[in-house]
Design a protein around this motif. Structure first.
Motif, PDB file in Angstrom:
ATOM      1  N   ARG A   1       0.846  -1.199   0.000  1.00 14.03           N
ATOM      2  CA  ARG A   1       0.000   0.000   0.000  1.00 14.03           C
ATOM      3  C   ARG A   1       0.880   1.248   0.000  1.00 14.03           C
ATOM      4  NH1 ARG A   1      -5.124   1.322  -0.709  1.00 14.03           N
ATOM      5  NH2 ARG A   1      -5.320   2.433   1.272  1.00 14.03           N
TER       6      ARG A   1
ATOM      7  N   GLU B   1      -2.333   3.581  -3.082  1.00 13.56           N
ATOM      8  CA  GLU B   1      -2.970   2.524  -3.864  1.00 13.56           C
ATOM      9  C   GLU B   1      -2.543   1.162  -3.322  1.00 13.56           C
ATOM     10  OE1 GLU B   1      -5.066   2.878  -6.345  1.00 13.56           O
ATOM     11  OE2 GLU B   1      -4.805   4.919  -7.121  1.00 13.56           O
ATOM     12  N   THR B   2      -3.291   0.123  -3.700  1.00 12.86           N
ATOM     13  CA  THR B   2      -2.930  -1.253  -3.360  1.00 12.86           C
ATOM     14  C   THR B   2      -2.312  -1.912  -4.582  1.00 12.86           C
ATOM     15  OG1 THR B   2      -4.732  -1.432  -1.756  1.00 12.86           O
ATOM     16  CG2 THR B   2      -3.768  -3.484  -2.556  1.00 12.86           C
ATOM     17  N   GLU B   3      -1.078  -2.395  -4.450  1.00 13.16           N
ATOM     18  CA  GLU B   3      -0.337  -2.948  -5.575  1.00 13.16           C
ATOM     19  C   GLU B   3       0.142  -4.370  -5.265  1.00 13.16           C
ATOM     20  OE1 GLU B   3      -0.201  -1.336  -8.319  1.00 13.16           O
ATOM     21  OE2 GLU B   3      -0.916   0.599  -7.607  1.00 13.16           O
TER      22      GLU B   3
ATOM     23  N   MET C   1      -0.776   4.354 -10.470  1.00 11.86           N
ATOM     24  CA  MET C   1      -1.618   5.292  -9.745  1.00 11.86           C
ATOM     25  C   MET C   1      -2.319   6.207 -10.740  1.00 11.86           C
ATOM     26  SD  MET C   1       0.787   6.360  -6.512  1.00 11.86           S
ATOM     27  CE  MET C   1       1.074   5.212  -5.169  1.00 11.86           C
TER      28      MET C   1
ATOM     29  N   ASP D   1      -5.857   9.191 -11.133  1.00  3.33           N
ATOM     30  CA  ASP D   1      -6.913   9.962 -10.474  1.00  3.33           C
ATOM     31  C   ASP D   1      -7.394  11.051 -11.421  1.00  3.33           C
ATOM     32  OD1 ASP D   1      -8.653  10.997  -8.539  1.00  3.33           O
ATOM     33  OD2 ASP D   1      -7.208  10.607  -6.927  1.00  3.33           O
TER      34      ASP D   1
END
Length: 251
Positions: free
Chosen positions: A37, A64-66, A91, A93
């Motif tokens: 994260r 973010e969750t990677e 990422m 947005d």
């Protein structure tokens, strides 16, 4: 998609390798997959821009969750041990900010995206006799790491779009340590980094690991990655940090 396929292939390799090497003397295999994260901090810009673009303020990028994956093979005799780690990052947005990117002025509603796929391949040796002298409680590794970074930043909005990318290989020093106070529990640390031709990249990682059952273990920790790179028209000056969890096996 290419990174996801690569991770799936790595997972299949992790599952297949133990059966093939368990019968070989003095071999050891460890593999794990997990999630990270990371939170971004810092800036970037292209060769066409005068001012930096802030990842948080301008691009509105956030945690973010990677996915992440790794495999390590301990070799016999004087053959160097080796590892491979895979760390994709993406990422994106939508922001309402005014900034220049790629020589284009953006204002209003803007879609932003940053990709940073990173692969580490290393060769290393354990410090001789240390593990035996400490009754298998402490081990220290030292070696050489090659870090391949594939980065791309893109911005679109108001009928305009711009993107810039880079690919670079950076040689690094690798240091690792494992401390096992009891049989089923250990603390681990890893460091990779160097400054090479005015480009630098550093990674620090701490991990707490517990054996679950048989060869299976679970672990969690914190990771910090820093980049200061100027190649291919894209200049990176940022870092990512955050917690991670993983599960894997060790034979």
């Amino acid at each position: 998609m290419r990174t996801i396929r690569f991770l799936l292939c790595l997972l299949l390799l992790l599952l297949a390798m133990p059966a093939s090497v368990m019968g070989l003397p003095m071999f050891g295999v460890e593999g794990a997959v997990g999630v990270w994260r990371p939170s971004p901090d810092g800036k970037l810009k292209t060769g066409s821009d005068t001012d930096d673009v802030d990842l948080k303020r301008d691009l509105s990028l956030s945690r973010e969750t990677e996915l992440m994956g790794r495999i390590k093979v301990d070799m016999p005799l004087m053959i160097p041990n080796t590892y491979l780690t895979v760390n994709p990052l993406k990422m994106s947005d939508t922001t309402r900010s005014a900034f220049d990117f790629g020589g284009i002025s953006f204002d209003g509603t803007v879609d932003t995206e940053l990709k940073l796929n990173q692969y580490d391949f290393g060769l290393f040796y354990a410090v001789p006799f240390l593990s035996a002298a400490t009754l298998n409680r402490l081990n220290v590794d030292a070696g050489f790491n090659l870090r391949y970074i594939d980065a791309e930043a893109s911005v679109s909005g108001g009928g305009n779009s711009a993107s810039e990318s880079m690919s670079i290989v950076i040689p690094q020093v690798y240091l690792g340590a494992q401390f096992k106070p009891v049989e089923r529990f250990s603390f681990e640390a890893e460091a990779r980094g160097v400054t090479y031709r005015d480009d630098s990249s550093y990674s620090l990682l701490g991990r707490v690991r517990a054996n679950a059952f048989g060869p299976v273990f679970v672990s969690g920790g914190y990771r910090y990655d820093e980049y200061d790179i100027d190649r291919g028209g894209l200049m990176l000056d940022f870092n990512f940090s955050g917690p991670f969890v993983e599960t894997g096996f060790s034979f």
